[in-house]
Write a protein that holds these residues in place. Sequence first.
Motif: not given
Length: 139
Positions: A22-45
């Motif tokens: 529900e909220e916009w947060i600050l995150a850091r990219v771990q990886e991007y899956d070009i096939n699914s269009g999804f990022y794996t992100l690490l919560d900066e908090d």
Amino acid sequence: TSGEFSASGASPGDQVAAKPDEEWILARVQEYDINSGFYTLLDEDDQNKTYSVSESFVVMLEGARLTRGEEVYAIYPDTTSFYPAVVTSAPRRSASAANGPVFCTVQFHDDADETGNNPDRQIALQYVIRPPEEPGQDT
């Protein structure tokens, strides 16, 4: 062309604004899956939290050109969450730090104190974004 990293261009290690729920947060990219269009992100908090987020809900932190009165999302001081705000003065460098970060002055919605005063807050420009157009929402 096929094989491009992603439409938003976020690379592993980049900080981004992301909306895993529900909220916009600050995150850091771990990886991007070009096939699914999804990022794996690490919560900066919370470094123990990771999210899988559609590229539609990931925004690069690029320091946009903003004008007074523009509606934005900005990181509230001492948090890693983005909240709605309005620009009260255009971005500028601190006079005391010629090569320092650029700041933007905003007023957050619902940030008024007990007297009704809504304070101006200095936010580093890299943590101020335009409200993303979300899939399925009319603008």
